[in-house]
Design a protein around this motif. Structure first.
Motif, short mmCIF file in Angstrom:
data_model
loop_
_atom_site.label_atom_id
_atom_site.label_comp_id
_atom_site.label_asym_id
_atom_site.label_seq_id
_atom_site.Cartn_x
_atom_site.Cartn_y
_atom_site.Cartn_z
N MET A 86 0.84 -1.20 0.00
CA MET A 86 0.00 0.00 0.00
C MET A 86 0.87 1.26 0.00
SD MET A 86 -3.19 -0.86 -0.08
CE MET A 86 -4.03 0.61 0.51
N THR A 87 0.35 2.30 -0.61
CA THR A 87 1.13 3.53 -0.76
C THR A 87 1.52 4.13 0.58
OG1 THR A 87 0.19 4.05 -2.92
CG2 THR A 87 1.05 5.89 -1.65
N ARG A 130 6.99 7.00 -4.48
CA ARG A 130 5.83 6.58 -5.23
C ARG A 130 5.52 7.61 -6.31
NH1 ARG A 130 7.09 2.49 -3.87
NH2 ARG A 130 5.98 0.84 -2.75
N ASP A 157 1.48 5.06 -9.38
CA ASP A 157 0.86 4.39 -8.24
C ASP A 157 -0.42 5.08 -7.81
OD1 ASP A 157 3.14 2.51 -7.71
OD2 ASP A 157 4.18 4.41 -7.41
N ARG A 205 -7.97 1.14 -13.38
CA ARG A 205 -7.24 0.38 -12.37
C ARG A 205 -7.53 -1.10 -12.50
NH1 ARG A 205 -8.22 1.88 -6.18
NH2 ARG A 205 -10.35 1.21 -6.67
N ARG A 222 -3.69 -3.50 -11.76
CA ARG A 222 -2.89 -2.92 -10.69
C ARG A 222 -3.83 -2.55 -9.54
NH1 ARG A 222 1.51 0.29 -11.53
NH2 ARG A 222 1.28 0.73 -9.30
N ASP A 247 -3.33 -2.24 -6.58
CA ASP A 247 -2.68 -1.41 -5.58
C ASP A 247 -2.73 0.08 -5.93
OD1 ASP A 247 -0.97 -2.15 -7.76
OD2 ASP A 247 0.72 -1.27 -6.68
#
Length: 310
Positions: free
Chosen positions: A1-2, A12, A59, A97, A102, A104
């Motif tokens: 997770m970011t 990121r 991201d 997304r 992706r 995430d």
């Protein structure tokens, strides 16, 4: 997770421009709400823009909601399509997304205090100005819709007006979502860092004082020339001790069109970004005029350890 990555000091990537990228791909821009109405009639192009940023390494992708408040849409006679346009904007990002494989990737809902811009200029159109009360209602409505449609965070973009930006922070706080704040700056002729507002020489420190009353999760410098970002970041670091971001613009605006002139080359953006990492930035990306090619040039920096400033 970011957020876990940021707490560990990792880098990121935010995406690049959404509105100007749509224009670059042939999507018409509106006189009042700029790129906002494009989410309805050109949703496939919008989704592809998001997918291209994901493929480039982003991201975080930003929904096309920078100029989709009801107050702005009403300038184009589209106030009754507020729900439809904003939902289409968020859903294009969510589809990108999913189809980009992706899970995430985070989807940011963009909020701004943008008002009408006079034709063929970058100056406010005072004849069609939006009052503070009207803007406050429109921002609250939009922020709640972005939350309910599934945005992971709210990205407050082009914060520079000392009065109007307070309305954006207040609306965002009511959602309970994480809030990332992007401040815009410029140099005056003496090299002093000021808020971006073309008619008000407000010291950048004064713009950032909003953070004394409205805590945010991430703060940074955006829609600012690349050669002014470092000076603005230095001032921000004295005010804010959380994760920092940097995503400049390149070119200039003559409403309703972005002028893609002297746009920074991707390798040059990367060289600037390497310096911003040393200055503490952890989230890197681009704003108006910058494309997936620019984000792809930044992608290798995600492997770069952040300096002790983080």
């Amino acid at each position: 997770m970011t957020y876990t990555a940021l707490r560990k000091g990792e880098i990121r990537l935010l995406d690049g421009a959404t509105g100007t990228e749509l224009e670059k791909r042939g999507v018409p821009m509106s006189a009042g709400a700029w790129s906002g109405p494009a989410s309805l009639e050109h949703s496939e192009v919008l989704e592809q823009v998001h997918r291209d940023y994901i493929a480039a390494g982003a991201d975080i992708i930003t929904a096309n909601t920078y100029a989709t408040s009801r107050a702005l849409l009403e300038l184009d006679g589209l106030g009754d399509k507020f729900d439809e346009i904003n939902r289409a904007s968020v859903r294009a990002a969510l589809r990108a997304r999913e189809r980009g494989h992706r899970p995430d990737v985070m989807v940011a809902g963009s909020l701004s205090h943008r008002g009408p811009i006079a034709a063929a200029s970058a100056q406010p159109d005072t004849n069609a100005a939006i009052g503070l009360d009207e803007m406050a209602l429109a921002l609250r409505e939009q922020a709640l819709l972005l939350r309910d449609e599934g945005c992971d965070l709210l990205l407050l973009e082009m914060m520079y007006d000392p009065h109007r930006m307070l309305l954006v922070f207040e609306a965002a706080a009511q959602t309970g979502l994480p809030v990332w704040a992007g401040f815009s700056a410029r140099h005056d002729e003496n090299g002093q860092v000021l808020g971006f507002g073309p008619d008000d020489d407000v010291p950048f420190e004064q713009i950032l004082s909003v953070l004394d009353d409205w805590p945010v999760d991430v703060a940074g410098i955006m829609h600012t020339p690349a050669n002014a970002v470092s000076d603005a970041l230095e001032i921000l670091r004295r005010t804010f001790d959380g994760p920092l971001m940097a995503y400049p613009d390149s070119g200039y605006f003559k409403s309703p069109h972005w002028q893609f002139e002297d746009v920074i080359e991707p390798p040059d953006l990367r060289r600037y970004a390497e310096a911003w990492i040393e200055e503490g930035a952890q989230v890197l990306g681009g704003c108006c005029g910058l494309s997936p090619e620019h984000i792809a040039a930044l992608a290798p920096l995600k492997r770069t350890p952040i300096s002790a400033h983080g």
